[in-house]
Design an enzyme around this catalytic site. Structure first.
Site, PDB file in Angstrom:
ATOM      1  N   ARG A  87       0.852  -1.190   0.000  1.00  0.00           N
ATOM      2  CA  ARG A  87       0.000   0.000   0.000  1.00  0.00           C
ATOM      3  C   ARG A  87       0.895   1.249   0.000  1.00  0.00           C
ATOM      4  O   ARG A  87       1.673   1.455   0.932  1.00  0.00           O
ATOM      5  CB  ARG A  87      -0.903   0.005   1.242  1.00  0.00           C
ATOM      6  CG  ARG A  87      -1.686   1.281   1.355  1.00  0.00           C
ATOM      7  CD  ARG A  87      -2.614   1.325   2.564  1.00  0.00           C
ATOM      8  NE  ARG A  87      -3.178   2.651   2.615  1.00  0.00           N
ATOM      9  CZ  ARG A  87      -3.102   3.470   3.665  1.00  0.00           C
ATOM     10  NH1 ARG A  87      -2.527   3.084   4.792  1.00  0.00           N
ATOM     11  NH2 ARG A  87      -3.621   4.682   3.604  1.00  0.00           N
ATOM     12  N   HIS A 131      -3.193  10.924   0.392  1.00  0.00           N
ATOM     13  CA  HIS A 131      -2.631  10.755   1.733  1.00  0.00           C
ATOM     14  C   HIS A 131      -2.031  12.114   2.127  1.00  0.00           C
ATOM     15  O   HIS A 131      -0.834  12.249   2.326  1.00  0.00           O
ATOM     16  CB  HIS A 131      -1.590   9.631   1.741  1.00  0.00           C
ATOM     17  CG  HIS A 131      -1.212   9.135   3.105  1.00  0.00           C
ATOM     18  ND1 HIS A 131      -1.269   7.810   3.470  1.00  0.00           N
ATOM     19  CD2 HIS A 131      -0.745   9.773   4.206  1.00  0.00           C
ATOM     20  CE1 HIS A 131      -0.848   7.650   4.716  1.00  0.00           C
ATOM     21  NE2 HIS A 131      -0.514   8.847   5.185  1.00  0.00           N
ATOM     22  N   ASN A 302      -7.018   1.778  10.055  1.00  0.00           N
ATOM     23  CA  ASN A 302      -5.701   2.129  10.587  1.00  0.00           C
ATOM     24  C   ASN A 302      -5.846   2.192  12.098  1.00  0.00           C
ATOM     25  O   ASN A 302      -6.579   3.032  12.622  1.00  0.00           O
ATOM     26  CB  ASN A 302      -5.245   3.497  10.071  1.00  0.00           C
ATOM     27  CG  ASN A 302      -4.995   3.503   8.563  1.00  0.00           C
ATOM     28  OD1 ASN A 302      -5.169   2.484   7.894  1.00  0.00           O
ATOM     29  ND2 ASN A 302      -4.589   4.638   8.037  1.00  0.00           N
ATOM     30  N   TYR A 304      -3.879   2.302  15.864  1.00  0.00           N
ATOM     31  CA  TYR A 304      -2.648   2.481  16.633  1.00  0.00           C
ATOM     32  C   TYR A 304      -2.880   2.307  18.136  1.00  0.00           C
ATOM     33  O   TYR A 304      -2.098   1.667  18.820  1.00  0.00           O
ATOM     34  CB  TYR A 304      -2.026   3.860  16.346  1.00  0.00           C
ATOM     35  CG  TYR A 304      -1.420   3.888  14.963  1.00  0.00           C
ATOM     36  CD1 TYR A 304      -0.120   3.455  14.745  1.00  0.00           C
ATOM     37  CD2 TYR A 304      -2.173   4.276  13.856  1.00  0.00           C
ATOM     38  CE1 TYR A 304       0.435   3.426  13.473  1.00  0.00           C
ATOM     39  CE2 TYR A 304      -1.629   4.251  12.574  1.00  0.00           C
ATOM     40  CZ  TYR A 304      -0.327   3.821  12.387  1.00  0.00           C
ATOM     41  OH  TYR A 304       0.216   3.776  11.136  1.00  0.00           O
ATOM     42  N   GLU A 364      -3.121  -0.021   8.317  1.00  0.00           N
ATOM     43  CA  GLU A 364      -1.947   0.504   9.034  1.00  0.00           C
ATOM     44  C   GLU A 364      -1.986   0.002  10.464  1.00  0.00           C
ATOM     45  O   GLU A 364      -3.049  -0.019  11.092  1.00  0.00           O
ATOM     46  CB  GLU A 364      -1.932   2.040   9.100  1.00  0.00           C
ATOM     47  CG  GLU A 364      -1.519   2.721   7.845  1.00  0.00           C
ATOM     48  CD  GLU A 364      -1.421   4.242   7.995  1.00  0.00           C
ATOM     49  OE1 GLU A 364      -1.123   4.731   9.104  1.00  0.00           O
ATOM     50  OE2 GLU A 364      -1.660   4.923   6.981  1.00  0.00           O
TER      51      GLU A 364
HETATM   52  O1  IFM Z   1       2.799   8.218   9.550  1.00  0.00           O
HETATM   53  C1  IFM Z   1       1.432   8.154   9.797  1.00  0.00           C
HETATM   54  C2  IFM Z   1       0.665   7.909   8.518  1.00  0.00           C
HETATM   55  O2  IFM Z   1       0.946   8.868   7.556  1.00  0.00           O
HETATM   56  C3  IFM Z   1      -0.820   7.943   8.799  1.00  0.00           C
HETATM   57  N1  IFM Z   1      -1.180   7.074   9.879  1.00  0.00           N
HETATM   58  C4  IFM Z   1      -0.383   7.150  11.099  1.00  0.00           C
HETATM   59  C5  IFM Z   1       1.088   7.067  10.779  1.00  0.00           C
HETATM   60  C6  IFM Z   1       1.911   7.160  12.074  1.00  0.00           C
HETATM   61  O3  IFM Z   1       1.672   8.374  12.717  1.00  0.00           O
END
Ligand code: IFM
Length: 459
Positions: A87, A131, A302, A304, A364
């Site tokens: 990706r 992006h 995504n 985190y 992500e």
């Molecule tokens: O680096 C970023 C990415 O561009 C978008 N999602 C989170 C990542 C880490 O902060």
């Protein structure tokens, strides 16, 4: 290019579904460099990084990882991992330097070369069309605050699909529209650096409208369409009614503002913010139908970390306050590490949207580690291995609980330009020395390669 030794196999490793796709993610401004080459136009990130104090230590993406010239080496690294898919994002200012009109042939040619190199390595390209690196000329016309930009975005999508579509089965329209709205337009932490607070809300609708228009154009050409949303499970600070209400308000803004219109064809209740269903007047009849129809082929998630939310004080000025998550490890960025949050998020999406939820791909997931080559020349990034292993286990658990998960893309292949943090946060499986551009695969690179191999040939 020293490769780390294979690491030992953990005794128990929950299984992921058959046919599961393994990948890595990157984005154009964060890795490509070559900012002034081959007719690329100015991006809002070129402008923002030139603003004193905007980015830590004045770092810019002008050179970044020089991927524009070194993509062959980076594709070889991907091949070494045994990836199914990659990706990456396409730089709009490389394709349409002023955000409209005829395409820049050299810009298209770069992605042609990249796509061919990927296919030659047996890796499926999965491009993201936006992006965050908007052509500066479009920002000068009002950027995502204007409705017109949604139509420009669809035109750009058509140009790219007409050129690369013969080799690309599926596209991601937008990356993290929530983060672009909040960091870029509400708080001014990212480009374009506007500080509009709730007046930034139209940028959510215009991004979604752009998604809907681009999706229609891609579908007409026979392609599959996804979007990559940054989603978080919201943890109320307590069971007190005020904390639960604050958590619901935050969930509406961070998660539902994007997933409800896409999957249900309506905006969530934002009355806690004093905002009506028409998002302050920017929603026109027919828009929501366009955004939702005819459904996504896949939802990119995504993930985190989770977010803990408490009831606000008057000084907060919003219907929620962010609270600390205690008793968990932290990444170098200071983000809490809570792998089970991924399972909770995905199970929660399934429970909320039921049959309207398309298959999920984690587009992500990863963490920053303050890692550098040691005296032996290797990069020992055990915290990243622990992070990835924990999140993959949580993903397998979500699958075991009935969530349709189709793939996992770690962020990121290589260390890169981490937006307002410049080069200070390293997210890569591969270390980059930004003075020499030397790439050194870290221990996590070998671990990920072996994890993929074990999935394909379980013992
Ligand atoms: O680096 C970023 C990415 O561009 C978008 N999602 C989170 C990542 C880490 O902060």
């Amino acid at each position: 290019m020293p490769l780390s030794e294979p690491l030992t196999t953990p005794p128990t490793e929950p299984a992921l579904p058959a046919g599961f796709r393994w990948g890595v993610s990157t984005s154009a401004y964060q890795i490509e460099g070559a900012a002034a080459e081959d007719g690329r136009g100015v991006s809002i990130w070129d402008t923002f990084t030139a603003r004193p104090g905007a980015v830590r230590d004045g770092h810019t993406g002008a050179t970044a990882c020089d991927h524009y010239h070194r993509y062959d080496e980076d594709v070889a690294l991907m091949r070494g991992l045994g990836l199914d898919a990659y990706r990456f994002s396409i730089s709009w200012p490389r394709i349409q330097p002023t955000g409209g009109g005829t395409a820049n042939p050299a810009g298209l040619a770069f992605y042609d070369r990249l796509v061919d190199a990927l296919l030659g390595a047996g890796i499926t390209p999965l491009p993201t069309l936006f992006h965050w690196d908007l052509p500066q000329a479009l920002e000068e016309d009002g950027g995502w605050l204007t409705r017109e930009i949604a139509y420009r975005f669809a035109e750009y999508a058509e140009i790219v699909a007409d050129r690369l579509g013969d080799r690309i089965p599926a596209w991601i329209t937008l990356n993290e529209p929530f983060v672009h709205m909040v960091y870029g337009y509400a708080l001014g932490i990212h480009a374009p650096g506007r500080t509009l607070m709730l007046d930034a809300l139209p940028t959510a609708h215009h991004q979604l409208l752009g998604h809907g228009l681009a999706a229609a154009a891609l579908r007409e050409r026979g392609h599959e369409v996804m979007i990559a949303d940054n989603l978080t499970p919201v943890w109320p600070a307590s069971d007190a009614e005020a904390d639960l209400a604050a958590a619901a308000a935050y969930d509406a803004l961070h998660n539902r503002l994007f997933t409800d219109p896409l999957l249900l064809g309506r905006y969530p209740d934002l009355s806690a913010y004093g905002i009506g269903e028409d998002l302050g007047g920017c929603v026109r009849p027919g828009d929501l139908k366009l955004i939702a129809a005819p459904g996504l082929d896949g939802l990119g998630v995504n993930y985190y970390n989770p977010t803990r939310i408490a009831s606000p004080t008057e000084a907060d000025g919003l219907p929620f306050a962010q609270a600390e998550i205690e008793g968990v490890p932290r990444t170098a960025f200071g983000w809490p590490v809570a792998p089970d949050g991924l399972r909770q998020l995905l199970v929660g999406l399934r429970d909320r949207y039921g049959a309207a939820l398309p298959p999920i791909t984690v587009t992500e997931n990863g963490c920053s580690v303050a890692d550098e080559p040691g005296p032996d020349g290797a990069v020992h990034d055990q915290p990243r291995i622990d992070y990835l292993a924990g999140h993959l286990d949580a993903l397998a658990e979500a699958a075991a609980q009935g969530v349709d998960v189709r793939g996992y893309f770690t962020w990121s292949l290589i260390d890169n330009f981490e937006w307002a943090e410049g080069y200070h946060q390293r997210f890569g499986l591969v270390h980059v020395d930004f003075r020499t551009q030397e790439r050194t695969p870290k221990d996590s690179y070998a671990w990920y390669r072996d994890r993929i191999a074990r999935h394909r040939s379980p013992r």
